[in-house]
Motif scaffolding. Structure first.
Motif, PDB file in Angstrom:
ATOM      1  N   MET A 208       0.831  -1.163  -0.080  1.00  0.00           N
ATOM      2  CA  MET A 208      -0.178  -0.047   0.051  1.00  0.00           C
ATOM      3  C   MET A 208       0.756   1.316  -0.060  1.00  0.00           C
ATOM      4  O   MET A 208       0.520   2.209  -0.569  1.00  0.00           O
ATOM      5  CB  MET A 208      -1.027   0.069   1.167  1.00  0.00           C
ATOM      6  CG  MET A 208      -2.061  -1.061   1.392  1.00  0.00           C
ATOM      7  SD  MET A 208      -3.167  -0.738  -0.182  1.00  0.00           S
ATOM      8  CE  MET A 208      -2.799  -2.065  -1.409  1.00  0.00           C
ATOM      9  N   ALA A 209       2.034   1.256   0.962  1.00  0.00           N
ATOM     10  CA  ALA A 209       2.865   2.447   0.622  1.00  0.00           C
ATOM     11  C   ALA A 209       3.530   2.443  -0.550  1.00  0.00           C
ATOM     12  O   ALA A 209       3.664   3.844  -0.948  1.00  0.00           O
ATOM     13  CB  ALA A 209       3.876   2.268   1.814  1.00  0.00           C
ATOM     14  N   ARG A 210       3.760   1.479  -1.113  1.00  0.00           N
ATOM     15  CA  ARG A 210       4.767   1.780  -2.401  1.00  0.00           C
ATOM     16  C   ARG A 210       3.570   2.102  -3.603  1.00  0.00           C
ATOM     17  O   ARG A 210       3.848   2.984  -4.432  1.00  0.00           O
ATOM     18  CB  ARG A 210       5.376   0.203  -2.766  1.00  0.00           C
ATOM     19  CG  ARG A 210       6.028   0.055  -4.197  1.00  0.00           C
ATOM     20  CD  ARG A 210       6.933  -1.030  -4.365  1.00  0.00           C
ATOM     21  NE  ARG A 210       6.213  -2.168  -4.169  1.00  0.00           N
ATOM     22  CZ  ARG A 210       5.288  -2.909  -5.229  1.00  0.00           C
ATOM     23  NH1 ARG A 210       5.398  -2.227  -6.297  1.00  0.00           N
ATOM     24  NH2 ARG A 210       4.951  -4.082  -4.888  1.00  0.00           N
ATOM     25  N   ALA A 242       3.939   3.731  15.245  1.00  0.00           N
ATOM     26  CA  ALA A 242       4.482   4.490  14.031  1.00  0.00           C
ATOM     27  C   ALA A 242       5.713   4.063  13.685  1.00  0.00           C
ATOM     28  O   ALA A 242       6.251   4.074  12.422  1.00  0.00           O
ATOM     29  CB  ALA A 242       4.747   6.160  14.855  1.00  0.00           C
ATOM     30  N   GLU A 243       6.601   3.322  14.425  1.00  0.00           N
ATOM     31  CA  GLU A 243       7.687   2.832  14.144  1.00  0.00           C
ATOM     32  C   GLU A 243       7.568   1.325  13.301  1.00  0.00           C
ATOM     33  O   GLU A 243       8.387   1.588  12.279  1.00  0.00           O
ATOM     34  CB  GLU A 243       8.653   2.381  15.323  1.00  0.00           C
ATOM     35  CG  GLU A 243       8.991   3.561  16.126  1.00  0.00           C
ATOM     36  CD  GLU A 243       9.581   3.208  17.660  1.00  0.00           C
ATOM     37  OE1 GLU A 243      10.132   3.970  18.385  1.00  0.00           O
ATOM     38  OE2 GLU A 243       9.086   2.047  18.012  1.00  0.00           O
ATOM     39  N   VAL A 244       6.714   0.918  13.468  1.00  0.00           N
ATOM     40  CA  VAL A 244       6.252  -0.354  12.666  1.00  0.00           C
ATOM     41  C   VAL A 244       5.957  -0.015  11.052  1.00  0.00           C
ATOM     42  O   VAL A 244       6.444  -0.378  10.260  1.00  0.00           O
ATOM     43  CB  VAL A 244       5.072  -0.997  13.146  1.00  0.00           C
ATOM     44  CG1 VAL A 244       4.500  -2.199  12.149  1.00  0.00           C
ATOM     45  CG2 VAL A 244       5.379  -1.823  14.467  1.00  0.00           C
ATOM     46  N   GLY A 249       7.922   1.727   5.236  1.00  0.00           N
ATOM     47  CA  GLY A 249       7.795   2.331   4.210  1.00  0.00           C
ATOM     48  C   GLY A 249       6.602   3.167   4.115  1.00  0.00           C
ATOM     49  O   GLY A 249       6.396   3.941   3.120  1.00  0.00           O
ATOM     50  N   ALA A 250       5.904   3.318   5.221  1.00  0.00           N
ATOM     51  CA  ALA A 250       4.435   3.922   5.175  1.00  0.00           C
ATOM     52  C   ALA A 250       4.539   5.384   5.481  1.00  0.00           C
ATOM     53  O   ALA A 250       3.424   6.151   5.246  1.00  0.00           O
ATOM     54  CB  ALA A 250       3.372   3.282   5.819  1.00  0.00           C
ATOM     55  N   LEU A 251       5.235   5.766   6.554  1.00  0.00           N
ATOM     56  CA  LEU A 251       5.387   7.207   6.901  1.00  0.00           C
ATOM     57  C   LEU A 251       6.120   8.199   5.874  1.00  0.00           C
ATOM     58  O   LEU A 251       7.051   7.845   5.382  1.00  0.00           O
ATOM     59  CB  LEU A 251       6.226   7.188   8.290  1.00  0.00           C
ATOM     60  CG  LEU A 251       5.397   7.240   9.543  1.00  0.00           C
ATOM     61  CD1 LEU A 251       4.650   6.054   9.710  1.00  0.00           C
ATOM     62  CD2 LEU A 251       6.294   7.291  10.692  1.00  0.00           C
ATOM     63  N   GLY A 252       5.402   9.046   5.522  1.00  0.00           N
ATOM     64  CA  GLY A 252       5.882  10.210   4.657  1.00  0.00           C
ATOM     65  C   GLY A 252       4.691  11.216   4.497  1.00  0.00           C
ATOM     66  O   GLY A 252       3.999  11.201   5.144  1.00  0.00           O
ATOM     67  N   PRO A 253       5.206  12.341   3.627  1.00  0.00           N
ATOM     68  CA  PRO A 253       4.364  13.474   3.469  1.00  0.00           C
ATOM     69  C   PRO A 253       3.016  13.376   2.942  1.00  0.00           C
ATOM     70  O   PRO A 253       2.133  13.996   2.769  1.00  0.00           O
ATOM     71  CB  PRO A 253       5.212  14.237   2.759  1.00  0.00           C
ATOM     72  CG  PRO A 253       6.170  13.483   1.910  1.00  0.00           C
ATOM     73  CD  PRO A 253       6.306  12.240   2.741  1.00  0.00           C
ATOM     74  N   ASP A 273       9.806  14.230  11.434  1.00  0.00           N
ATOM     75  CA  ASP A 273      10.902  13.851  10.539  1.00  0.00           C
ATOM     76  C   ASP A 273      10.260  13.675   9.069  1.00  0.00           C
ATOM     77  O   ASP A 273      10.605  13.949   7.977  1.00  0.00           O
ATOM     78  CB  ASP A 273      11.931  13.193  10.959  1.00  0.00           C
ATOM     79  CG  ASP A 273      12.738  13.612  12.118  1.00  0.00           C
ATOM     80  OD1 ASP A 273      12.682  14.878  12.290  1.00  0.00           O
ATOM     81  OD2 ASP A 273      13.441  12.922  12.847  1.00  0.00           O
ATOM     82  N   ARG A 274       9.168  12.585   9.369  1.00  0.00           N
ATOM     83  CA  ARG A 274       8.765  12.206   8.040  1.00  0.00           C
ATOM     84  C   ARG A 274       7.592  12.943   7.290  1.00  0.00           C
ATOM     85  O   ARG A 274       7.082  12.612   6.353  1.00  0.00           O
ATOM     86  CB  ARG A 274       8.161  10.799   8.378  1.00  0.00           C
ATOM     87  CG  ARG A 274       9.286   9.805   8.825  1.00  0.00           C
ATOM     88  CD  ARG A 274      10.139   9.346   7.410  1.00  0.00           C
ATOM     89  NE  ARG A 274      11.085   8.249   8.014  1.00  0.00           N
ATOM     90  CZ  ARG A 274      12.179   8.425   8.717  1.00  0.00           C
ATOM     91  NH1 ARG A 274      12.710   9.419   8.840  1.00  0.00           N
ATOM     92  NH2 ARG A 274      12.741   7.312   9.115  1.00  0.00           N
TER      93      ARG A 274
END
Length: 447
Positions: A208-210, A242-244, A249-253, A273-274
């Motif tokens: 899903m993140a990708r 949040a760390e998981v 690769g899911a944390l981002g803008p 930071d993300r």
């Protein structure tokens, strides 16, 4: 020679981009864009219009943005009050799994009707069932929306009909994207989604993140909503939620992190930071999960939006959310240290407008009243005894305004509601059909 435009809102007060009140203004709208803002005299000398709205005695505001809702739960109103946890696994998901396409369509109609009448002009749907029927209704309603499908691939309490493999989940959203992304003159976005960490395998999170990055769209998740979620992550990953999500690769803008209640300081630093977008759901969180560290998030200048979390536990009124949020955070964070400014009124209004716009990745287009931005606007009748006269109108809006004070709504430059009459949906028909549908849907769901 005067210029012909589509719409002029005449003689109103308005909330500026700095969230101050400016009186005696007229606003020019052409197509879907705010073209000019000036005194009525100057506007009248320069423009004439196909349509007008009288703003006398009214306040022009940015349209409210419900940055986390559940359209598929509209027919659960009044059902989950006074229930023991876990409501989500015992009632909400089983209910959603029982809906057919007609139920989803009817639920969406009622939900869109309520949002428009509540002053909401844009929303982010966190993922339900039969979302192609939901998208059809949203296009018709005139609302602006970020829509996705529910994605879950594990969990003993999840009905099989609600589970799908990562590839099946991606295909479902990709098909929805191809059919509806950009529909309604660009009002519709299709996002990817993860329901929550406990119902997502690492393979689903990664995919899903990708896919969200590949399609250059958003990713909508429930994050750090409750302690059970934290306990699950610590037991299975030896990390916090949040760390998981960051590990896979899911944390981002492009991430909309709904709820974000039980966060540690290190998780807050990581999410900052993300550049993650935070969305709080005050009434839902206060009733079930606790008080978020909003003052700390504000100190970090993190984007914070606000959502209703759907109609199952409350109304779809962001005015109510703002008022409850102010009181709750004052009690929890402010009173113990004698700080009445722990969450100023202006910041609450920003959360329900520009904060939500940021969460939908539309900050450059909506959320404030500025020349060149999309015309997503609402008009409040402020010439009423519960709102006027006042020393500070913005504070009074937060403390006293209700959804019923919204008289007119403009979305994408089009008048969607005028004098409390919704122009895009048949309110009488929707209310009649909804009342007829409630009992059969409840019986089918076994609730």
């Amino acid at each position: 020679m005067k210029n012909l435009v589509d719409l002029i809102i005449k003689n109103c007060s308005l909330i500026t981009s700095d969230f101050e009140i400016k009186e005696n203004q007229s606003v020019v709208i052409n197509e879907d864009i705010i073209l000019a803002i000036d005194t009525p005299e100057i506007i009248e000398q320069t423009y004439y219009s196909k349509d007008t709205l009288d703003g006398k005695g009214k306040l022009l505001m940015p349209g409210l943005v419900d940055a986390h809702t559940h359209i598929s739960q509209q027919f659960l109103r009044g059902r989950i009050a006074d229930e023991y946890p876990m409501i989500w696994s015992r009632i909400l998901v089983p209910f959603e799994s029982s809906l057919n396409e007609t139920d989803a369509f009817n639920s969406a109609q009622l939900c869109c009707l309520e949002m428009i009448k509540s002053g909401t002009t844009a929303f982010a749907e966190s993922g339900g069932v039969h979302m192609h029927k939901v998208a059809e209704v949203v296009v018709q309603s005139g609302l602006r929306g970020a829509i996705t499908c529910s994605t879950m691939d594990q969990g003993p309490f999840i009905p099989d009909s609600m589970k799908s493999s990562p590839l099946e989940a991606a295909e479902k959203i990709e098909n929805l994207y191809k059919e509806f992304h950009g529909a309604g003159n660009g009002r519709i976005q299709i996002w990817f989604a993860l329901r929550q960490v406990m119902t997502s395998t690492p393979a689903l999170i990664e995919l899903m993140a990708r896919k969200a990055k590949e399609y250059k769209t958003g990713l909508h998740i429930h994050l750090s909503e409750h302690r059970d979620e934290v306990s699950y992550c610590l037991q299975n990953y030896q990390k916090r939620p949040a760390e998981v999500f960051d590990q896979y690769g899911a944390l981002g803008p492009n991430l909309l992190a709904a709820h974000s209640v039980v966060l540690t300081e290190s998780e807050i630093d990581l999410m900052k930071d993300r550049k993650v977008n935070i969305v709080h759901n005050p009434r839902s969180n206060f009733g079930s999960h606790g008080f978020p560290k909003t003052p700390r998030l504000m100190q970090h200048n993190m984007p914070i939006g606000m959502g209703t979390d759907g109609a199952a536990g409350s109304s779809l009124s962001l005015f109510d959310e703002m008022r409850v949020f102010r009181s709750g955070l004052n009690v929890f964070w402010g009173l113990p240290i004698f700080d009445p400014l722990v969450i100023p009124a202006k910041e609450l209004l920003k959360m329900a407008t520009v904060g939500g716009a940021s969460a939908l990745m539309l900050k450059d287009q909506i959320g404030t009243i500025e020349i060149g931005k999309k015309a997503d606007l609402i008009l409040l009748n402020i010439d009423q005894p519960h709102l006027s006269p006042t020393h500070k109108l913005i504070s009074t809006i937060i403390e006293c305004a209700t959804s019923k004070d919204v008289e007119d709504s403009i979305i994408d430059g089009k008048i969607v509601m005028k004098n409390r009459q919704v122009l895009t949906l048949d309110e009488e028909k929707i209310m009649f059909e909804s009342k007829q549908a409630l009992k059969p849907i409840a019986e089918k769901a076994g609730i």
